[in-house]
Design an enzyme around this catalytic site. Structure first.
Site, PDB file in Angstrom:
ATOM      1  N   HIS A 133      -9.926  -5.807   9.013  1.00 47.42           N
ATOM      2  CA  HIS A 133      -9.317  -6.840   8.167  1.00 47.42           C
ATOM      3  C   HIS A 133      -9.117  -8.151   8.899  1.00 47.42           C
ATOM      4  O   HIS A 133      -8.196  -8.910   8.603  1.00 47.42           O
ATOM      5  CB  HIS A 133      -7.986  -6.337   7.589  1.00 47.42           C
ATOM      6  CG  HIS A 133      -8.118  -5.075   6.813  1.00 47.42           C
ATOM      7  ND1 HIS A 133      -8.968  -4.955   5.740  1.00 47.42           N
ATOM      8  CD2 HIS A 133      -7.542  -3.854   6.979  1.00 47.42           C
ATOM      9  CE1 HIS A 133      -8.891  -3.728   5.261  1.00 47.42           C
ATOM     10  NE2 HIS A 133      -8.047  -3.042   5.989  1.00 47.42           N
TER      11      HIS A 133
ATOM     12  N   HIS B 134      -1.463  -3.306   5.982  1.00 48.35           N
ATOM     13  CA  HIS B 134      -2.907  -3.457   5.771  1.00 48.35           C
ATOM     14  C   HIS B 134      -3.763  -2.887   6.902  1.00 48.35           C
ATOM     15  O   HIS B 134      -4.655  -2.077   6.659  1.00 48.35           O
ATOM     16  CB  HIS B 134      -3.246  -4.922   5.524  1.00 48.35           C
ATOM     17  CG  HIS B 134      -4.532  -5.142   4.781  1.00 48.35           C
ATOM     18  ND1 HIS B 134      -4.966  -4.305   3.773  1.00 48.35           N
ATOM     19  CD2 HIS B 134      -5.482  -6.122   4.894  1.00 48.35           C
ATOM     20  CE1 HIS B 134      -6.129  -4.766   3.303  1.00 48.35           C
ATOM     21  NE2 HIS B 134      -6.460  -5.852   3.963  1.00 48.35           N
ATOM     22  N   VAL B 135      -3.535  -3.333   8.129  1.00 45.33           N
ATOM     23  CA  VAL B 135      -4.272  -2.784   9.271  1.00 45.33           C
ATOM     24  C   VAL B 135      -3.567  -1.492   9.684  1.00 45.33           C
ATOM     25  O   VAL B 135      -2.366  -1.501   9.951  1.00 45.33           O
ATOM     26  CB  VAL B 135      -4.297  -3.796  10.435  1.00 45.33           C
ATOM     27  CG1 VAL B 135      -4.935  -3.169  11.663  1.00 45.33           C
ATOM     28  CG2 VAL B 135      -5.043  -5.056  10.019  1.00 45.33           C
ATOM     29  N   HIS B 136      -4.336  -0.407   9.736  1.00 44.65           N
ATOM     30  CA  HIS B 136      -3.720   0.902   9.956  1.00 44.65           C
ATOM     31  C   HIS B 136      -3.495   1.158  11.441  1.00 44.65           C
ATOM     32  O   HIS B 136      -4.160   1.986  12.073  1.00 44.65           O
ATOM     33  CB  HIS B 136      -4.569   1.996   9.316  1.00 44.65           C
ATOM     34  CG  HIS B 136      -4.767   1.756   7.861  1.00 44.65           C
ATOM     35  ND1 HIS B 136      -5.855   2.195   7.160  1.00 44.65           N
ATOM     36  CD2 HIS B 136      -3.988   1.088   6.957  1.00 44.65           C
ATOM     37  CE1 HIS B 136      -5.756   1.815   5.896  1.00 44.65           C
ATOM     38  NE2 HIS B 136      -4.631   1.137   5.752  1.00 44.65           N
TER      39      HIS B 136
ATOM     40  N   ASP C 132       0.838  -1.204   0.000  1.00 43.56           N
ATOM     41  CA  ASP C 132       0.000   0.000   0.000  1.00 43.56           C
ATOM     42  C   ASP C 132       0.872   1.253   0.000  1.00 43.56           C
ATOM     43  O   ASP C 132       1.183   1.833   1.030  1.00 43.56           O
ATOM     44  CB  ASP C 132      -1.015   0.006   1.145  1.00 43.56           C
ATOM     45  CG  ASP C 132      -2.203  -0.887   0.856  1.00 43.56           C
ATOM     46  OD1 ASP C 132      -2.260  -1.483  -0.244  1.00 43.56           O
ATOM     47  OD2 ASP C 132      -3.090  -0.986   1.727  1.00 43.56           O
TER      48      ASP C 132
ATOM     49  N   TYR D  71      -1.904   4.864  -2.530  1.00 39.17           N
ATOM     50  CA  TYR D  71      -3.359   5.044  -2.446  1.00 39.17           C
ATOM     51  C   TYR D  71      -3.867   5.838  -3.645  1.00 39.17           C
ATOM     52  O   TYR D  71      -4.720   6.721  -3.516  1.00 39.17           O
ATOM     53  CB  TYR D  71      -3.788   5.685  -1.118  1.00 39.17           C
ATOM     54  CG  TYR D  71      -3.672   4.713   0.035  1.00 39.17           C
ATOM     55  CD1 TYR D  71      -2.430   4.362   0.534  1.00 39.17           C
ATOM     56  CD2 TYR D  71      -4.794   4.115   0.590  1.00 39.17           C
ATOM     57  CE1 TYR D  71      -2.300   3.441   1.563  1.00 39.17           C
ATOM     58  CE2 TYR D  71      -4.676   3.184   1.620  1.00 39.17           C
ATOM     59  CZ  TYR D  71      -3.433   2.855   2.096  1.00 39.17           C
ATOM     60  OH  TYR D  71      -3.305   1.938   3.103  1.00 39.17           O
TER      61      TYR D  71
ATOM     62  N   HIS E 146       1.439  -8.389   2.958  1.00 33.82           N
ATOM     63  CA  HIS E 146       0.595  -7.208   3.191  1.00 33.82           C
ATOM     64  C   HIS E 146      -0.469  -7.485   4.262  1.00 33.82           C
ATOM     65  O   HIS E 146      -0.479  -6.846   5.309  1.00 33.82           O
ATOM     66  CB  HIS E 146      -0.052  -6.711   1.897  1.00 33.82           C
ATOM     67  CG  HIS E 146      -0.812  -5.436   2.117  1.00 33.82           C
ATOM     68  ND1 HIS E 146      -0.208  -4.279   2.549  1.00 33.82           N
ATOM     69  CD2 HIS E 146      -2.131  -5.143   2.014  1.00 33.82           C
ATOM     70  CE1 HIS E 146      -1.113  -3.317   2.678  1.00 33.82           C
ATOM     71  NE2 HIS E 146      -2.295  -3.830   2.373  1.00 33.82           N
TER      72      HIS E 146
HETATM   73 FE   LIG Z   1      -4.099  -2.644   2.544  1.00 36.50          FE
END
Ligand SMILES: [Fe+2]
Ligand SMILES: *[C@@H]1O[C@H](CO)[C@@H](O)[C@H](O)[C@H]1NC(C)=O
Ligand SMILES: *[C@@H]1O[C@H](CO)[C@@H](O)[C@H](O)[C@H]1NC(C)=O
Length: 442
Positions: free
Chosen positions: A318, A345-347, A187, A190, A308
């Site tokens: 997620h 992936h997990v923010h 990522d 974006y 990811h």
């Molecule tokens: Fe992601």
């Protein structure tokens, strides 16, 4: 005034924390530290980001990636046709060496990319600053430092960047660190189909990505597939962020997964693709098996892997998305005594104990989610309650991680939260090499 605000904010945080019943780890860390207010999102997209984004002859969006032990790939974009040439040397203003590569473009719906140049330079000496310029352009000199050929070796690990004010903050903190190479678990821009955002992202990260090798793998935001219209996944990613998948001891044949050694072979890094086939029998699975089989742990002290979608995750965001890949590949990594797995992936940030098969295991990898680079979707703040025993630390804040492989037995992992204006380490753990653990090598 500022103090009153801070006190009010601290009270608010305490109340919020008790209402949301945050895990004890977060409270323990936040209580002595009064966190500044969130910062505004900056607008980093240029208005002139139209079809042909790059302006003429001037190289932009320069980034580098390591190729083998002593070469570097330089990638940059120009608007016009310019030579795919990199001139370089170890003294500023003098370029006794040059190399020529290739130029490519891609189209995406109505968007046409600039000229994407790709040149591999070398052989290069380790731990030296090289000065270089691209496309014979005399207006811009850039420089990078080559990674060391032995330990210690310092990685920065950060994922899910995007291009917000938080991203800028993350990049500023990374820029202040002394590091050798950046690892990115997916990522990047974006762009989300809007291609000019790939260009603005390239400009945003250039100051760092042109100075140290950035080794990336892809996330879901790189897929950019539109049925019938754009049927090929990863079109922009593959065109702009070519990685050394065809170099080294186990070429993979796909830009979506690859591996490489650093520090004279003391560390082996495996980049995996969460959004390409990973099941038993697939190309990626076969390649991974072969890559792991080739590692000699008498020589390679540490093995780390990047994916990811996290295989271990106690955030509600997620949840379970990495399970299928974990089921397909976890035993391979465990068998090879991989030391750590980094995911995005997990923010948010989360560090697990050594785990395997869902349980704590002294011979399994440490799993870390470091998807808190700063993207526009915001933080993933909801955690599963109670915190699983395997989850050692979790917090939804933007930041980045550093892995300093100190010697053949010890690596220091630290997590740096952006909110800390000073360089405060918000979490840290020593990771000892599984190769040096007799109990795991019977
Ligand atoms: Fe992601
Ligand atoms: C670019 O620079 C290289 C190396 O200095 C040189 O060999 C080449 O002729 C130059 N190309 C152009 C088009 O000026
Ligand atoms: C490796 O580094 C660790 C942590 O600094 C240290 O305790 C250990 O003694 C070092 N090992 C060797 C062989 O120098």
């Amino acid at each position: 005034m500022a103090t009153a605000n801070n006190v009010a904010l601290a009270l608010l945080l305490l109340v919020a924390a008790s209402v949301l019943s945050l895990p004890p780890a977060s409270l323990a860390v936040t209580s002595p530290y009064v966190r500044p207010k969130p910062r505004a999102t900056l607008s980093l997209l240029k208005d002139d980001d139209d079809d042909d984004d790059a302006d003429g002859q001037t190289p932009e969006q320069v980034h580098i990636s390591a190729v083998g032990s002593d070469k570097m790939r330089v990638t940059w974009i120009t608007g016009d046709d310019t030579p795919a040439t990199v001139e370089y040397g170890t003294t500023s203003g003098q370029y006794p060496f040059s190399a020529t590569g290739s130029t490519d473009t891609y189209s995406y719906i109505l968007y046409h990319s600039g000229k994407i140049h790709d040149v591999v330079i070398g052989p290069l000496e380790p731990s030296i600053t090289y000065y270089y310029r691209c496309s014979n352009d005399t207006s811009r000199e850039l420089s990078f430092r080559t990674p060391p050929a032995s330990l210690p070796f310092k990685f920065v690990v950060a994922g899910d960047f995007g291009q917000t004010g938080w991203t800028e903050s993350t990049l500023r903190h990374i820029g202040a660190a002394d590091y050798d190479m950046l690892l990115l678990p997916g990522d990047l821009s974006y762009a989300d189909l809007y291609q000019p955002r790939w260009d603005s992202y390239g400009r945003l990260v250039e100051p760092l990505a042109s100075a140290r090798p950035w080794m990336v793998t892809q996330g879901n935001h790189e897929i950019e597939k539109i049925p019938l219209v754009e049927p090929h996944s990863f079109k922009a990613y593959n065109a702009r962020w070519r990685m050394p998948y065809d170099a080294g001891a186990s070429p993979s044949g796909s830009n979506l997964y690859y591996s490489f050694d650093v520090a004279g072979g003391a560390v082996h890094v495996i980049m995996l693709g969460s959004y390409t086939d990973y099941a038993a029998g697939s190309g990626q699975h076969r390649w991974l098996r072969g890559d792991l089989a080739r590692i000699d742990r008498r020589r390679t002290a540490f093995v780390v892997a990047l994916v990811h979608a996290p295989w271990y995750n106690s955030n509600e965001a997620h949840q379970g998305e990495g399970d299928a890949m974990r089921a397909a590949m976890e035993a391979l990594l465990y068998g090879a005594r991989v030391d750590a797995v980094f995911a995005g992936h997990v923010h948010a940030y989360e560090r697990f104990a050594r785990v395997y098969g869902g349980k704590e295991d002294p011979c399994g990898p440490v799993h870390v989610t470091i998807g808190d680079g700063g993207n526009r979707e915001g933080l993933a703040e909801k955690y599963i309650d109670p915190q699983p025993a395997t989850s050692a630390f979790r917090e939804a804040s933007f930041g980045h991680g550093r892995l300093e492989v100190v010697n053949a037995t010890h690596a220091l992992w630290t997590w740096h939260r952006n909110d800390d204006d000073e360089a405060v380490v918000a979490d840290q753990a020593w990771i000892t090499s599984l190769a040096s653990n007799p109990a795991c090598n019977k």
